[in-house]
Write an enzyme that holds these catalytic residues in place. Sequence first.
Site, PDB file in Angstrom:
ATOM      1  N   GLU A 174     -16.726  51.360  -0.322  1.00 51.91           N
ATOM      2  CA  GLU A 174     -17.122  51.176   1.089  1.00 51.91           C
ATOM      3  C   GLU A 174     -18.616  51.455   1.295  1.00 51.91           C
ATOM      4  O   GLU A 174     -19.252  50.808   2.122  1.00 51.91           O
ATOM      5  CB  GLU A 174     -16.260  52.066   1.996  1.00 51.91           C
ATOM      6  CG  GLU A 174     -14.828  51.540   2.073  1.00 51.91           C
ATOM      7  CD  GLU A 174     -13.871  52.512   2.732  1.00 51.91           C
ATOM      8  OE1 GLU A 174     -13.846  53.689   2.320  1.00 51.91           O
ATOM      9  OE2 GLU A 174     -13.161  52.111   3.667  1.00 51.91           O
ATOM     10  N   ALA A 198     -13.793  59.005  -1.903  1.00 48.77           N
ATOM     11  CA  ALA A 198     -13.902  60.266  -1.174  1.00 48.77           C
ATOM     12  C   ALA A 198     -13.401  61.373  -2.090  1.00 48.77           C
ATOM     13  O   ALA A 198     -12.579  61.132  -2.981  1.00 48.77           O
ATOM     14  CB  ALA A 198     -13.051  60.205   0.082  1.00 48.77           C
TER      15      ALA A 198
HETATM   16  N1  COA Z   1     -12.327  63.060  -5.787  1.00 55.52           N
HETATM   17  C1  COA Z   1     -12.474  64.246  -6.410  1.00 55.52           C
HETATM   18  N2  COA Z   1     -12.663  64.355  -7.732  1.00 55.52           N
HETATM   19  C2  COA Z   1     -12.708  63.239  -8.453  1.00 55.52           C
HETATM   20  C3  COA Z   1     -12.577  61.954  -7.877  1.00 55.52           C
HETATM   21  C4  COA Z   1     -12.363  61.905  -6.472  1.00 55.52           C
HETATM   22  N3  COA Z   1     -12.252  60.727  -5.819  1.00 55.52           N
HETATM   23  N4  COA Z   1     -12.654  61.024  -8.843  1.00 55.52           N
HETATM   24  C5  COA Z   1     -12.844  61.678  -9.989  1.00 55.52           C
HETATM   25  N5  COA Z   1     -12.882  63.013  -9.764  1.00 55.52           N
HETATM   26  C6  COA Z   1     -13.089  64.095 -10.734  1.00 55.52           C
HETATM   27  C7  COA Z   1     -11.848  64.333 -11.582  1.00 55.52           C
HETATM   28  O1  COA Z   1     -10.952  65.207 -10.906  1.00 55.52           O
HETATM   29  C8  COA Z   1     -12.473  64.999 -12.802  1.00 55.52           C
HETATM   30  O2  COA Z   1     -12.824  66.334 -12.476  1.00 55.52           O
HETATM   31  P1  COA Z   1     -12.606  67.518 -13.564  1.00 55.52           P
HETATM   32  O3  COA Z   1     -13.354  67.072 -14.783  1.00 55.52           O
HETATM   33  O4  COA Z   1     -13.181  68.718 -12.915  1.00 55.52           O
HETATM   34  O5  COA Z   1     -11.134  67.586 -13.807  1.00 55.52           O
HETATM   35  C9  COA Z   1     -13.790  64.234 -12.959  1.00 55.52           C
HETATM   36  O6  COA Z   1     -14.062  63.673 -11.674  1.00 55.52           O
HETATM   37  C10 COA Z   1     -13.731  63.115 -13.971  1.00 55.52           C
HETATM   38  O7  COA Z   1     -12.673  62.247 -13.619  1.00 55.52           O
HETATM   39  P2  COA Z   1     -11.462  61.894 -14.615  1.00 55.52           P
HETATM   40  O8  COA Z   1     -10.275  61.552 -13.769  1.00 55.52           O
HETATM   41  O9  COA Z   1     -11.288  62.980 -15.626  1.00 55.52           O
HETATM   42  O10 COA Z   1     -12.048  60.610 -15.324  1.00 55.52           O
HETATM   43  P3  COA Z   1     -11.193  59.432 -15.970  1.00 55.52           P
HETATM   44  O11 COA Z   1     -12.141  58.632 -16.807  1.00 55.52           O
HETATM   45  O12 COA Z   1      -9.976  59.935 -16.644  1.00 55.52           O
HETATM   46  O13 COA Z   1     -10.695  58.547 -14.716  1.00 55.52           O
HETATM   47  C11 COA Z   1     -10.943  57.491 -12.579  1.00 55.52           C
HETATM   48  C12 COA Z   1     -11.642  57.942 -13.871  1.00 55.52           C
HETATM   49  C13 COA Z   1     -12.002  56.965 -11.633  1.00 55.52           C
HETATM   50  C14 COA Z   1      -9.939  56.355 -12.906  1.00 55.52           C
HETATM   51  C15 COA Z   1     -10.167  58.667 -11.944  1.00 55.52           C
HETATM   52  O14 COA Z   1     -11.061  59.774 -11.850  1.00 55.52           O
HETATM   53  C16 COA Z   1      -9.644  58.408 -10.560  1.00 55.52           C
HETATM   54  O15 COA Z   1      -8.639  57.729 -10.407  1.00 55.52           O
HETATM   55  N6  COA Z   1     -10.294  58.972  -9.516  1.00 55.52           N
HETATM   56  C17 COA Z   1      -9.841  58.906  -8.161  1.00 55.52           C
HETATM   57  C18 COA Z   1     -10.161  57.558  -7.566  1.00 55.52           C
HETATM   58  C19 COA Z   1      -9.608  57.445  -6.161  1.00 55.52           C
HETATM   59  O16 COA Z   1      -8.422  57.503  -5.921  1.00 55.52           O
HETATM   60  N7  COA Z   1     -10.514  57.272  -5.196  1.00 55.52           N
HETATM   61  C20 COA Z   1     -10.187  57.059  -3.818  1.00 55.52           C
HETATM   62  C21 COA Z   1     -10.167  58.308  -3.077  1.00 55.52           C
HETATM   63  S1  COA Z   1      -9.694  58.006  -1.387  1.00 55.52           S
END
Ligand code: COA
Length: 297
Positions: A149, A103
């Site tokens: 999900e 999400a």
């Molecule tokens: N919601 C909103 N934005 C998200 C997102 C999410 N669930 N997952 C990734 N993004 C965004 C990041 O903020 C980033 O945006 P920006 O470039 O404008 O700063 C972009 O997507 C790229 O993600 P980034 O974190 O830079 O990539 P990464 O390779 O370093 O890490 C993940 C990848 C998937 C490990 C990391 O993005 C992450 O942990 N995301 C959240 C996952 C999560 O908790 N999901 C459950 C939500 S309930």
Amino acid sequence: MRLDIQVQPTRPNMAAPPVSEVIIIEEIQVDDENDGKGVIALVCINRPNKLNALNDDVMSGLKAMCNWAENQNQIKLVIIKGAEPLQPEEGKRAKPNAFVAGADISEFAGKKSNDIRQSFKHNAWEKIWNLSKPTIAMVDGFALGGGLEVACSCDIRMASSRSKFGTPEITLGLIPGGGGTQRLGHLIGYGKTLELVLSGEMISANEALRIGLVNHVYEPEELLEATLKLARIIASKSPHTLKVAKKVVRASLELPISEGVVLEAEEFAQLFDTEDKEIGVEAFLNGTRTTPNWKGK
Ligand code: COA
């Protein structure tokens, strides 16, 4: 949000798909050489710069897609995938591949329980789950939280070897809210579900394959072809029989086996009154090699 934009219907007797900036739908013929065999809807969640995270627009787009797919006879099967990363701007690093990274966390800030109850009522995960047609999640990259999900709401999961799966909600002080605690349990069992949900740790595609979370793992460049191959095999069957098959297998999640086998026997019997059973049996007996022209009843 541009869900109101309608493209011209691409096929006779078929409504145009609901298109938006965040949901892009491609129609792929089930049989390249026979237009009459219907189409597979290849649905792309398109927010590559946010790793295809699920915001309100994506959720409404997915629901609109489900209504459309359910009501178009020519749609035989739905595949859901995430958009590929865009070319990075100069000097910036490329974003990773993602199915859906959960999400959209930015939409969580400041929200309270009533907002969540409202937006989770009639949600997209249930809409996908309740589609009567077969569904496949094609996962290439991160499938996390609400993204996992979405994949679990589909009937079948195909993954690339670089994919990663997890339910990281616990690290935000949350739990899965789109059916993850329930549907994951059916796929991978109680213990593995709790391990994912309680730890928030990710697992690899191979581990997901080993525990039954995904059906198949392919190299990224082979994933689409393998997914379409399986989709075409399924989509070439009688749409009526597919619907019954899905309904009966799904019933096994809720019914005691003693009731499930009774339901199965009755549905099996009822299929003997359908035109498609006559068509299928006759095609076999005549040694017809092409897919029968199903009547869907
Ligand atoms: N919601 C909103 N934005 C998200 C997102 C999410 N669930 N997952 C990734 N993004 C965004 C990041 O903020 C980033 O945006 P920006 O470039 O404008 O700063 C972009 O997507 C790229 O993600 P980034 O974190 O830079 O990539 P990464 O390779 O370093 O890490 C993940 C990848 C998937 C490990 C990391 O993005 C992450 O942990 N995301 C959240 C996952 C999560 O908790 N999901 C459950 C939500 S309930």
